[in-house]
Write a protein that holds these residues in place. Structure first.
Motif, PDB file in Angstrom:
ATOM      1  N   SER A  28       0.842  -1.197   0.000  1.00  0.00           N
ATOM      2  CA  SER A  28       0.000   0.000   0.000  1.00  0.00           C
ATOM      3  C   SER A  28       0.877   1.247   0.000  1.00  0.00           C
ATOM      4  O   SER A  28       0.617   2.212  -0.685  1.00  0.00           O
ATOM      5  CB  SER A  28      -0.924   0.006   1.216  1.00  0.00           C
ATOM      6  N   LEU A  41       0.683   3.973  -2.944  1.00  0.00           N
ATOM      7  CA  LEU A  41       0.414   5.371  -2.608  1.00  0.00           C
ATOM      8  C   LEU A  41       1.592   6.268  -2.969  1.00  0.00           C
ATOM      9  O   LEU A  41       1.419   7.344  -3.542  1.00  0.00           O
ATOM     10  CB  LEU A  41       0.123   5.503  -1.109  1.00  0.00           C
ATOM     11  N   ALA A  57       1.881   6.849  -6.587  1.00  0.00           N
ATOM     12  CA  ALA A  57       0.893   7.816  -7.054  1.00  0.00           C
ATOM     13  C   ALA A  57       1.190   9.217  -6.520  1.00  0.00           C
ATOM     14  O   ALA A  57       0.535  10.181  -6.901  1.00  0.00           O
ATOM     15  CB  ALA A  57      -0.506   7.376  -6.630  1.00  0.00           C
ATOM     16  N   HIS A 101      -9.638  10.402  -4.828  1.00  0.00           N
ATOM     17  CA  HIS A 101      -8.403   9.884  -4.234  1.00  0.00           C
ATOM     18  C   HIS A 101      -8.074   8.504  -4.816  1.00  0.00           C
ATOM     19  O   HIS A 101      -6.959   8.246  -5.265  1.00  0.00           O
ATOM     20  CB  HIS A 101      -8.583   9.818  -2.708  1.00  0.00           C
ATOM     21  N   ILE A 127      -5.043   7.020  -7.452  1.00  0.00           N
ATOM     22  CA  ILE A 127      -4.205   5.857  -7.124  1.00  0.00           C
ATOM     23  C   ILE A 127      -4.270   4.831  -8.256  1.00  0.00           C
ATOM     24  O   ILE A 127      -3.247   4.363  -8.755  1.00  0.00           O
ATOM     25  CB  ILE A 127      -4.674   5.192  -5.813  1.00  0.00           C
ATOM     26  N   TRP A 145      -1.277   3.619 -10.873  1.00  0.00           N
ATOM     27  CA  TRP A 145      -0.906   2.207 -10.874  1.00  0.00           C
ATOM     28  C   TRP A 145      -0.987   1.640 -12.291  1.00  0.00           C
ATOM     29  O   TRP A 145      -0.090   0.940 -12.769  1.00  0.00           O
ATOM     30  CB  TRP A 145      -1.837   1.468  -9.925  1.00  0.00           C
ATOM     31  N   GLU A 147      -6.777   1.296   0.321  1.00  0.00           N
ATOM     32  CA  GLU A 147      -5.475   1.887  -0.011  1.00  0.00           C
ATOM     33  C   GLU A 147      -4.418   0.795  -0.121  1.00  0.00           C
ATOM     34  O   GLU A 147      -3.487   0.898  -0.903  1.00  0.00           O
ATOM     35  CB  GLU A 147      -5.073   2.925   1.044  1.00  0.00           C
TER      36      GLU A 147
END
Ligand SMILES: [Zn+2]
Length: 151
Positions: free
Chosen positions: A11, A15, A18, A39, A43, A47, A127
């Motif tokens: 995660s 994160l 990103a 949000h 992400i 990815w 997340e």
């Protein structure tokens, strides 16, 4: 326990990749409001971009290395390498499909809820695994079932 740690570290990297910090919820904030959806969209898009870049690299690499080795041992090694890369690509392709499907869910305002029982999957879990479509309980049950089928 080990699995949770792995999820947490991945995660962080998703994160970080990103360029985002973990989402800070305000008190009483509605789950999956437009800000939260945005949000996760960021992400997932970052990815996706990273995976597509990796796939391009794999293709170029294979084209570069597709030379014929006269030595059968070299050829065998090369074939092994290629089949490994093909498997990686296959995995990446499936993941890309899953990410695209998840982005569609965001678009349709259908993101963040368990496909099986409908509860909120939760921001932290999402997340860690933005493509998760089951809550932790349903996922655990599904994994147990899968394991039993394996025997
Ligand atoms: Zn569930």
């Amino acid at each position: 326990m080990k699995k949770e740690q792995k999820a947490a570290s991945s995660s962080l990297s998703i994160l970080a990749m990103a360029g985002l910090a973990p989402y800070q919820e305000k008190k009483g904030e509605e789950y999956m409001n437009p800000k939260q959806l945005q949000h996760f969209k960021l992400i997932l898009e970052a990815w996706l971009e990273q995976l597509r870049g990796e796939m391009d690299k794999t293709v170029t690499h294979m084209q570069d290395e597709a030379a014929n080795f006269p030595d059968p041992a070299d050829r065998a090694t090369q074939e092994e390498e290629f089949s490994l890369e093909l498997r990686t690509r296959d995995r990446e392709r499936k993941l890309i499909k899953k990410i695209e499907k998840t982005l569609k869910k965001i678009e349709d305002n259908d993101f963040g809820f368990c496909d099986s029982c409908g509860v909120e999957i939760g921001i932290r879990r999402l997340e860690a695994r933005p493509t998760a479509d089951l809550c932790i309980d349903c996922k655990t049950v599904a994994e147990l079932r899968e394991k039993q089928m394996g025997y």
